[in-house]
Design an enzyme around this catalytic site. Structure first.
Site, PDB file in Angstrom:
ATOM      1  N   LYS A  34      20.903 -22.322 -24.798  1.00 39.83           N
ATOM      2  CA  LYS A  34      21.486 -20.992 -24.574  1.00 39.83           C
ATOM      3  C   LYS A  34      22.496 -21.054 -23.435  1.00 39.83           C
ATOM      4  O   LYS A  34      22.183 -21.521 -22.348  1.00 39.83           O
ATOM      5  CB  LYS A  34      20.401 -19.971 -24.227  1.00 39.83           C
ATOM      6  CG  LYS A  34      20.980 -18.566 -23.973  1.00 39.83           C
ATOM      7  CD  LYS A  34      19.898 -17.512 -23.846  1.00 39.83           C
ATOM      8  CE  LYS A  34      19.405 -17.328 -22.441  1.00 39.83           C
ATOM      9  NZ  LYS A  34      20.354 -16.617 -21.561  1.00 39.83           N
ATOM     10  N   ASP A  61      24.973 -16.257 -25.294  1.00 39.68           N
ATOM     11  CA  ASP A  61      24.317 -15.006 -24.889  1.00 39.68           C
ATOM     12  C   ASP A  61      25.270 -14.177 -24.022  1.00 39.68           C
ATOM     13  O   ASP A  61      25.145 -14.152 -22.801  1.00 39.68           O
ATOM     14  CB  ASP A  61      23.035 -15.400 -24.117  1.00 39.68           C
ATOM     15  CG  ASP A  61      22.252 -14.226 -23.599  1.00 39.68           C
ATOM     16  OD1 ASP A  61      22.436 -13.102 -24.089  1.00 39.68           O
ATOM     17  OD2 ASP A  61      21.428 -14.437 -22.677  1.00 39.68           O
ATOM     18  N   LYS A  63      26.112 -10.802 -24.864  1.00 38.38           N
ATOM     19  CA  LYS A  63      25.705  -9.377 -24.953  1.00 38.38           C
ATOM     20  C   LYS A  63      26.899  -8.423 -25.007  1.00 38.38           C
ATOM     21  O   LYS A  63      27.084  -7.584 -24.119  1.00 38.38           O
ATOM     22  CB  LYS A  63      24.799  -9.008 -23.780  1.00 38.38           C
ATOM     23  CG  LYS A  63      23.538  -9.849 -23.654  1.00 38.38           C
ATOM     24  CD  LYS A  63      22.608  -9.299 -22.589  1.00 38.38           C
ATOM     25  CE  LYS A  63      21.337 -10.094 -22.426  1.00 38.38           C
ATOM     26  NZ  LYS A  63      21.501 -11.439 -21.862  1.00 38.38           N
ATOM     27  N   ASP A  66      31.266  -2.796 -26.675  1.00 42.78           N
ATOM     28  CA  ASP A  66      32.582  -2.175 -26.500  1.00 42.78           C
ATOM     29  C   ASP A  66      32.887  -1.396 -27.777  1.00 42.78           C
ATOM     30  O   ASP A  66      32.013  -1.278 -28.647  1.00 42.78           O
ATOM     31  CB  ASP A  66      33.636  -3.275 -26.230  1.00 42.78           C
ATOM     32  CG  ASP A  66      34.803  -2.754 -25.398  1.00 42.78           C
ATOM     33  OD1 ASP A  66      35.282  -1.645 -25.671  1.00 42.78           O
ATOM     34  OD2 ASP A  66      35.243  -3.474 -24.480  1.00 42.78           O
ATOM     35  N   THR A 121      14.840  -6.153 -20.644  1.00 39.48           N
ATOM     36  CA  THR A 121      13.481  -6.157 -20.076  1.00 39.48           C
ATOM     37  C   THR A 121      13.495  -5.758 -18.598  1.00 39.48           C
ATOM     38  O   THR A 121      12.451  -5.491 -18.015  1.00 39.48           O
ATOM     39  CB  THR A 121      12.795  -7.532 -20.252  1.00 39.48           C
ATOM     40  OG1 THR A 121      13.740  -8.550 -19.917  1.00 39.48           O
ATOM     41  CG2 THR A 121      12.334  -7.738 -21.670  1.00 39.48           C
ATOM     42  N   ARG A 213      13.638 -21.595 -16.603  1.00 39.62           N
ATOM     43  CA  ARG A 213      13.105 -22.318 -15.446  1.00 39.62           C
ATOM     44  C   ARG A 213      11.895 -23.214 -15.701  1.00 39.62           C
ATOM     45  O   ARG A 213      11.808 -24.288 -15.091  1.00 39.62           O
ATOM     46  CB  ARG A 213      12.837 -21.321 -14.303  1.00 39.62           C
ATOM     47  CG  ARG A 213      14.147 -20.823 -13.688  1.00 39.62           C
ATOM     48  CD  ARG A 213      13.984 -19.529 -12.934  1.00 39.62           C
ATOM     49  NE  ARG A 213      13.708 -18.428 -13.845  1.00 39.62           N
ATOM     50  CZ  ARG A 213      13.556 -17.171 -13.446  1.00 39.62           C
ATOM     51  NH1 ARG A 213      13.631 -16.867 -12.167  1.00 39.62           N
ATOM     52  NH2 ARG A 213      13.318 -16.223 -14.332  1.00 39.62           N
TER      53      ARG A 213
HETATM   54  O1  C5P Z   1      14.042 -18.888 -16.481  1.00 43.28           O
HETATM   55  P1  C5P Z   1      13.563 -17.979 -17.571  1.00 43.28           P
HETATM   56  O2  C5P Z   1      12.638 -18.671 -18.577  1.00 43.28           O
HETATM   57  O3  C5P Z   1      12.972 -16.690 -17.038  1.00 43.28           O
HETATM   58  O4  C5P Z   1      14.901 -17.614 -18.382  1.00 43.28           O
HETATM   59  C1  C5P Z   1      14.940 -16.653 -19.401  1.00 43.28           C
HETATM   60  C2  C5P Z   1      16.351 -16.510 -19.919  1.00 43.28           C
HETATM   61  O5  C5P Z   1      16.392 -15.462 -20.874  1.00 43.28           O
HETATM   62  C3  C5P Z   1      17.398 -16.163 -18.863  1.00 43.28           C
HETATM   63  O6  C5P Z   1      18.620 -16.812 -19.256  1.00 43.28           O
HETATM   64  C4  C5P Z   1      17.543 -14.665 -18.961  1.00 43.28           C
HETATM   65  O7  C5P Z   1      18.836 -14.228 -18.589  1.00 43.28           O
HETATM   66  C5  C5P Z   1      17.315 -14.451 -20.460  1.00 43.28           C
HETATM   67  N1  C5P Z   1      16.857 -13.116 -20.834  1.00 43.28           N
HETATM   68  C6  C5P Z   1      15.681 -12.544 -20.353  1.00 43.28           C
HETATM   69  N2  C5P Z   1      15.303 -11.281 -20.754  1.00 43.28           N
HETATM   70  C7  C5P Z   1      16.044 -10.596 -21.626  1.00 43.28           C
HETATM   71  C8  C5P Z   1      17.237 -11.158 -22.132  1.00 43.28           C
HETATM   72  C9  C5P Z   1      17.609 -12.435 -21.711  1.00 43.28           C
HETATM   73  O8  C5P Z   1      14.964 -13.168 -19.579  1.00 43.28           O
HETATM   74  N3  C5P Z   1      15.651  -9.397 -22.034  1.00 43.28           N
END
Ligand code: C5P
Length: 234
Positions: A34, A61, A63, A66, A121, A213
């Site tokens: 991603k 990603d 998003k 517009d 979220t 992460r």
């Molecule tokens: O590090 P982690 O596992 O929390 O990363 C989750 C990824 O998913 C990040 O790139 C974050 O921006 C993305 N994301 C999210 N919640 C959403 C949409 C995207 O955590 N609702």
């Protein structure tokens, strides 16, 4: 439709990202990656081409949100980059989502998968009521947005794994749920609020888990990725 683990490459430079991806060069299959706003805005479309050339499927990603014409034209550009999956905000309305699909569809009829973000979220019920003047319960809002996306012809939504089950119940098993917020049992939650393990996400019916992460910051990212695959797919 194949289930998979998507690694969120939340790095701010091409050099760091490509160094990270080298760890997977010996793997039998290049992981789904991603690319988010940070990396895309830092490096531009070239980073997408580079990662695709290495053989990774790409979820871009960005998003989009517009007016329909602008989104349609922007999607045409992203489609030409040969990304595999991209997304927009369902709040842009059904008309915007339909225009996006038109823009994405290539002359030969193929196109990347298109997903809608329902409510982020990071938005809770209080903020939704106070700032957006939406007074329905969060779950109904998410299901309504998912339904609008499905009617517009989109392939699925980005949501919490905890919502995957109800989204499938409302929109059908074929409608994809792409779910961030995944942690190994006992792992560091960080700033995520509603998390589940890869195993539980699978049981709840997630189609793709997005993991950042727990893989990028692991002492052995290739081993963490392999663990995710085995918990989510087996
Ligand atoms: O590090 P982690 O596992 O929390 O990363 C989750 C990824 O998913 C990040 O790139 C974050 O921006 C993305 N994301 C999210 N919640 C959403 C949409 C995207 O955590 N609702």
């Amino acid at each position: 439709m194949g289930k998979d683990v998507i690694i969120a490459c939340d790095f701010d430079s091409a050099a760091q990202t490509l160094r990270f991806l080298e760890r997977f060069s010996a793997a039998p299959r290049r992981p789904y990656v991603k690319i988010g706003m940070e990396l895309y805005y830092a490096e531009g479309p070239q980073i997408v081409r580079q990662i695709k050339e290495l053989g990774h499927p790409v979820f871009l990603d960005l998003k989009l949100h517009d007016i329909p014409t602008t989104v349609k034209k922007a999607m045409r550009v992203l489609s030409a980059l040969e990304v595999d999956m991209c997304n927009l905000h369902a709040a842009g309305t059904g008309a915007m989502m339909e225009a996006a699909l038109e823009g994405l569809t290539r002359p030969d009829g193929s196109r990347p998968l298109l997903l809608a973000v329902t409510q982020l979220t990071s938005t809770d019920q209080t903020a939704m009521e106070r700032d957006l003047l939406i007074h329905e319960p969060m779950e109904s809002v998410i299901l309504h947005y998912a339904e609008t996306a499905r009617r517009a012809g989109l392939d699925g939504v980005v949501c919490s794994p905890l919502e995957a089950e109800t989204v499938h119940a409302r929109c059908g098993e074929e409608f994809l749920t792409v779910t961030p917020g995944v942690r190994f049992a006992g792992g560091d939650v960080g700033d995520q609020k509603r998390v589940t393990t890869p195993e539980r996400a699978k049981a709840l019916g997630s189609d793709y888990i997005v993991v950042g992460r727990p893989i990028t910051q692991a002492p052995d990212p290739a081993a963490a990725y392999a663990r995710c695959l085995s918990e989510f797919l087996s």
